[in-house]
Design a protein around this motif. Structure first.
Motif, PDB file in Angstrom:
ATOM      1  N   PHE A 135       1.907 -26.151   8.707  1.00 44.96           N
ATOM      2  CA  PHE A 135       1.261 -26.063   7.403  1.00 44.96           C
ATOM      3  C   PHE A 135       2.134 -26.701   6.325  1.00 44.96           C
ATOM      4  O   PHE A 135       3.343 -26.543   6.324  1.00 44.96           O
ATOM      5  N   ASP A 136       1.505 -27.438   5.427  1.00 47.69           N
ATOM      6  CA  ASP A 136       2.218 -28.096   4.345  1.00 47.69           C
ATOM      7  C   ASP A 136       2.238 -27.246   3.092  1.00 47.69           C
ATOM      8  O   ASP A 136       3.006 -27.511   2.171  1.00 47.69           O
ATOM      9  N   GLY A 137       1.402 -26.237   3.065  1.00 44.21           N
ATOM     10  CA  GLY A 137       1.380 -25.325   1.932  1.00 44.21           C
ATOM     11  C   GLY A 137       0.420 -24.203   2.245  1.00 44.21           C
ATOM     12  O   GLY A 137      -0.454 -24.351   3.106  1.00 44.21           O
ATOM     13  N   ALA A 138       0.602 -23.072   1.559  1.00 46.09           N
ATOM     14  CA  ALA A 138      -0.314 -21.956   1.780  1.00 46.09           C
ATOM     15  C   ALA A 138      -0.630 -21.294   0.460  1.00 46.09           C
ATOM     16  O   ALA A 138       0.217 -21.233  -0.436  1.00 46.09           O
ATOM     17  N   GLY A 139      -1.870 -20.828   0.325  1.00 50.23           N
ATOM     18  CA  GLY A 139      -2.285 -20.086  -0.856  1.00 50.23           C
ATOM     19  C   GLY A 139      -2.795 -18.725  -0.415  1.00 50.23           C
ATOM     20  O   GLY A 139      -3.561 -18.632   0.543  1.00 50.23           O
ATOM     21  N   ILE A 140      -2.344 -17.682  -1.101  1.00 49.92           N
ATOM     22  CA  ILE A 140      -2.688 -16.325  -0.696  1.00 49.92           C
ATOM     23  C   ILE A 140      -3.275 -15.533  -1.851  1.00 49.92           C
ATOM     24  O   ILE A 140      -2.679 -15.483  -2.931  1.00 49.92           O
ATOM     25  N   GLY A 141      -4.425 -14.943  -1.638  1.00 49.10           N
ATOM     26  CA  GLY A 141      -5.027 -14.090  -2.652  1.00 49.10           C
ATOM     27  C   GLY A 141      -4.898 -12.637  -2.250  1.00 49.10           C
ATOM     28  O   GLY A 141      -5.138 -12.285  -1.097  1.00 49.10           O
ATOM     29  N   VAL A 142      -4.494 -11.788  -3.206  1.00 50.14           N
ATOM     30  CA  VAL A 142      -4.392 -10.352  -2.936  1.00 50.14           C
ATOM     31  C   VAL A 142      -5.246  -9.581  -3.962  1.00 50.14           C
ATOM     32  O   VAL A 142      -5.412 -10.029  -5.089  1.00 50.14           O
ATOM     33  N   PRO A 143      -5.789  -8.431  -3.539  1.00 54.38           N
ATOM     34  CA  PRO A 143      -6.701  -7.692  -4.438  1.00 54.38           C
ATOM     35  C   PRO A 143      -5.986  -6.825  -5.457  1.00 54.38           C
ATOM     36  O   PRO A 143      -6.176  -5.621  -5.501  1.00 54.38           O
ATOM     37  N   GLY A 144      -5.165  -7.439  -6.291  1.00 53.26           N
ATOM     38  CA  GLY A 144      -4.458  -6.692  -7.327  1.00 53.26           C
ATOM     39  C   GLY A 144      -3.694  -7.662  -8.209  1.00 53.26           C
ATOM     40  O   GLY A 144      -3.662  -8.860  -7.924  1.00 53.26           O
ATOM     41  N   PRO A 145      -3.085  -7.176  -9.298  1.00 52.68           N
ATOM     42  CA  PRO A 145      -2.343  -8.069 -10.192  1.00 52.68           C
ATOM     43  C   PRO A 145      -1.097  -8.656  -9.521  1.00 52.68           C
ATOM     44  O   PRO A 145      -0.469  -7.989  -8.695  1.00 52.68           O
ATOM     45  N   VAL A 146      -0.781  -9.897  -9.886  1.00 59.16           N
ATOM     46  CA  VAL A 146       0.361 -10.595  -9.295  1.00 59.16           C
ATOM     47  C   VAL A 146       1.213 -11.184 -10.418  1.00 59.16           C
ATOM     48  O   VAL A 146       0.680 -11.734 -11.375  1.00 59.16           O
ATOM     49  N   ARG A 147       2.539 -11.023 -10.314  1.00 65.04           N
ATOM     50  CA  ARG A 147       3.429 -11.763 -11.217  1.00 65.04           C
ATOM     51  C   ARG A 147       3.509 -13.167 -10.647  1.00 65.04           C
ATOM     52  O   ARG A 147       4.184 -13.397  -9.652  1.00 65.04           O
ATOM     53  N   PHE A 148       2.748 -14.083 -11.255  1.00 63.42           N
ATOM     54  CA  PHE A 148       2.475 -15.374 -10.635  1.00 63.42           C
ATOM     55  C   PHE A 148       3.715 -16.229 -10.371  1.00 63.42           C
ATOM     56  O   PHE A 148       3.856 -16.787  -9.281  1.00 63.42           O
ATOM     57  N   PRO A 149       4.639 -16.360 -11.351  1.00 62.90           N
ATOM     58  CA  PRO A 149       5.784 -17.249 -11.091  1.00 62.90           C
ATOM     59  C   PRO A 149       6.583 -16.844  -9.852  1.00 62.90           C
ATOM     60  O   PRO A 149       7.074 -17.688  -9.128  1.00 62.90           O
ATOM     61  N   GLU A 150       6.694 -15.528  -9.605  1.00 54.92           N
ATOM     62  CA  GLU A 150       7.473 -15.077  -8.454  1.00 54.92           C
ATOM     63  C   GLU A 150       6.613 -14.819  -7.226  1.00 54.92           C
ATOM     64  O   GLU A 150       7.125 -14.644  -6.131  1.00 54.92           O
ATOM     65  N   GLY A 151       5.289 -14.752  -7.403  1.00 56.25           N
ATOM     66  CA  GLY A 151       4.421 -14.471  -6.262  1.00 56.25           C
ATOM     67  C   GLY A 151       4.594 -13.069  -5.719  1.00 56.25           C
ATOM     68  O   GLY A 151       4.638 -12.846  -4.510  1.00 56.25           O
ATOM     69  N   VAL A 152       4.680 -12.115  -6.668  1.00 62.15           N
ATOM     70  CA  VAL A 152       4.939 -10.717  -6.294  1.00 62.15           C
ATOM     71  C   VAL A 152       3.840  -9.815  -6.872  1.00 62.15           C
ATOM     72  O   VAL A 152       3.568  -9.869  -8.065  1.00 62.15           O
ATOM     73  N   PRO A 153       3.196  -8.980  -6.046  1.00 56.57           N
ATOM     74  CA  PRO A 153       2.211  -8.029  -6.590  1.00 56.57           C
ATOM     75  C   PRO A 153       2.894  -7.018  -7.513  1.00 56.57           C
ATOM     76  O   PRO A 153       4.002  -6.584  -7.226  1.00 56.57           O
ATOM     77  N   VAL A 154       2.225  -6.683  -8.622  1.00 56.02           N
ATOM     78  CA  VAL A 154       2.795  -5.740  -9.581  1.00 56.02           C
ATOM     79  C   VAL A 154       1.918  -4.504  -9.671  1.00 56.02           C
ATOM     80  O   VAL A 154       0.771  -4.588 -10.094  1.00 56.02           O
ATOM     81  N   ALA A 155       2.466  -3.372  -9.298  1.00 53.78           N
ATOM     82  CA  ALA A 155       1.776  -2.088  -9.402  1.00 53.78           C
ATOM     83  C   ALA A 155       0.293  -2.201  -9.077  1.00 53.78           C
ATOM     84  O   ALA A 155      -0.545  -1.799  -9.875  1.00 53.78           O
ATOM     85  N   PRO A 156      -0.059  -2.778  -7.912  1.00 53.60           N
ATOM     86  CA  PRO A 156      -1.490  -2.930  -7.598  1.00 53.60           C
ATOM     87  C   PRO A 156      -2.124  -1.568  -7.351  1.00 53.60           C
ATOM     88  O   PRO A 156      -1.632  -0.813  -6.514  1.00 53.60           O
ATOM     89  N   PRO A 157      -3.188  -1.239  -8.113  1.00 55.99           N
ATOM     90  CA  PRO A 157      -3.748   0.119  -8.083  1.00 55.99           C
ATOM     91  C   PRO A 157      -4.224   0.573  -6.701  1.00 55.99           C
ATOM     92  O   PRO A 157      -4.115   1.747  -6.382  1.00 55.99           O
ATOM     93  N   ILE A 158      -4.791  -0.349  -5.887  1.00 58.97           N
ATOM     94  CA  ILE A 158      -5.337   0.113  -4.605  1.00 58.97           C
ATOM     95  C   ILE A 158      -4.489  -0.325  -3.416  1.00 58.97           C
ATOM     96  O   ILE A 158      -4.931  -0.324  -2.288  1.00 58.97           O
ATOM     97  N   MET A 159      -3.224  -0.749  -3.700  1.00 61.01           N
ATOM     98  CA  MET A 159      -2.394  -1.274  -2.625  1.00 61.01           C
ATOM     99  C   MET A 159      -1.041  -0.570  -2.536  1.00 61.01           C
ATOM    100  O   MET A 159      -0.004  -1.160  -2.839  1.00 61.01           O
ATOM    101  N   PRO A 160      -1.034   0.690  -2.097  1.00 60.34           N
ATOM    102  CA  PRO A 160       0.244   1.392  -2.018  1.00 60.34           C
ATOM    103  C   PRO A 160       1.205   0.640  -1.099  1.00 60.34           C
ATOM    104  O   PRO A 160       0.809   0.124  -0.068  1.00 60.34           O
ATOM    105  N   GLY A 161       2.460   0.552  -1.498  1.00 61.42           N
ATOM    106  CA  GLY A 161       3.465  -0.114  -0.667  1.00 61.42           C
ATOM    107  C   GLY A 161       3.627  -1.587  -0.988  1.00 61.42           C
ATOM    108  O   GLY A 161       4.525  -2.243  -0.475  1.00 61.42           O
ATOM    109  N   TRP A 162       2.752  -2.139  -1.836  1.00 58.12           N
ATOM    110  CA  TRP A 162       2.816  -3.573  -2.125  1.00 58.12           C
ATOM    111  C   TRP A 162       3.590  -3.877  -3.397  1.00 58.12           C
ATOM    112  O   TRP A 162       3.934  -5.024  -3.653  1.00 58.12           O
ATOM    113  N   ASP A 163       3.828  -2.881  -4.251  1.00 57.56           N
ATOM    114  CA  ASP A 163       4.453  -3.127  -5.544  1.00 57.56           C
ATOM    115  C   ASP A 163       5.818  -3.793  -5.346  1.00 57.56           C
ATOM    116  O   ASP A 163       6.700  -3.227  -4.724  1.00 57.56           O
TER     117      ASP A 163
END
Ligand SMILES: [Zn+2]
Length: 314
Positions: A135-163
């Motif tokens: 793969f030359d690149g990958a794009g990932i969507g997650v069902p919660g807010p993301v701090r975009f520059p770092e690609g890190v989920p932030v306190a996602p309400p329905i995703m325990p363990g992902w913060d």
């Protein structure tokens, strides 16, 4: 290959080639408003990276015929959609044609480690099917807010363990390519802008009602994320003080009152109370109801199902 475009001219050329396929140098020159010599420099650099290849001669526009270039046909991208209840993984070429696609049921609450194990296994299956070597690149969507520059989920309400889980870094390492991570509805908005109903508009809202509710905000052609990445996270806005318990732990959220999950809960309640024969029959067969059942019952003319959908919409 991990070559990245070095500047905005190159990024722009790549986007044009992505969206319109093979193009002549002369045509690209017109589109990006670069002098002939500057364009030649940028195109040569892109050819050197291997992201772009020569593609024969263009039809004559009078005078010397121009050379065509296109995105390398061997480029492969991985798209990953992590939903609340399932994972979708797809491989595309650089012009974003889907070459292979797999879906797997999965509960996002199982946490990032289990979910990404599954994602990598689906990606390996797609590779084994012959649609991609790497793969030359990958794009990932997650069902919660993301701090975009770092690609890190932030306190996602329905995703325990992902913060704070370093999704981008972890997957970039596993896949050996650059990875971008964003909120799923933001990506849906980008998709509508690229190939859907929003192709001709620069400012719009994209609202997704799935298991939860999210909103993508596009302003001036760019996704607006807000400082914490949660600008479009409307699902947990309080709409009814002291209302229903929400999956996020609060009460009265929009999502608790109107979403696929809320609709399913309402339908089960109506079925158990004997208010709808149609819904009761579906509950009897399946043991539980989903938003899809409500939709099917409404399509079959069930008055209670119709009422549930109409009420929620308000
Ligand atoms: Zn909530």
């Amino acid at each position: 290959m991990t070559a990245r475009p070095e500047n905005t001219h190159q990024a722009r050329l790549l986007r044009l080639l992505r969206d319109s396929g093979s193009n002549s140098r002369a045509q690209l020159g017109d589109l990006v408003d670069l002098s002939r010599s500057k364009l030649a420099v940028e195109v040569d650099r892109l050819l050197e990276t291997g992201l772009v290849v020569a593609d024969g001669l263009a039809p004559s526009r009078g005078g010397r015929r121009s050379h065509n270039i296109r995105l390398a046909p061997t480029l492969r991208f991985l798209g990953v959609d992590i939903g609340a209840t399932s994972i979708d993984v797809a491989v595309t070429n650089a012009e974003l044609e889907v070459l292979g696609h797999l879906n797997h049921p999965m509960d996002v609450r199982d946490g990032p480690v289990a979910v990404f194990e599954q994602v990598l296994s689906l990606a390996a299956k797609l590779k084994a099917s012959g649609v991609a070597e790497d793969f030359d690149g990958a794009g990932i969507g997650v069902p919660g807010p993301v701090r975009f520059p770092e690609g890190v989920p932030v306190a996602p309400p329905i995703m325990p363990g992902w913060d704070g889980f370093p999704v981008r870094e972890a997957l970039s390492q596993e896949l050996g390519c650059p990875v971008m991570v964003d909120n799923d509805v933001n990506l849906m908005a980008v998709g509508e802008q690229h190939a859907g109903v929003a192709r001709s508009v620069r400012d719009f809202l994209c609202i997704k009602i799935g298991t939860g509710i999210g909103c993508g905000i596009v302003v001036g052609g760019e996704v607006y994320r807000g400082t914490t990445g949660s600008a479009g996270d409307i699902g947990h806005i309080l709409v009814e003080p002291g209302g229903r318990a929400c999956a996020c732990g609060n009460r009265g959220c929009l999502e608790a009152h109107f979403s696929g999950a809320a609709l399913a809960a309402d339908a089960e309640e109506a079925a158990r109370a004997g208010r709808s024969v149609e819904l009761a029959a579906r509950l009897e067969t399946a043991g539980r109801l989903t938003a899809a059942d409500v939709s099917a019952a409404a399509a079959a003319g069930d008055a209670v199902a119709l009422e549930l959908i109409r009420e929620g919409g308000e």
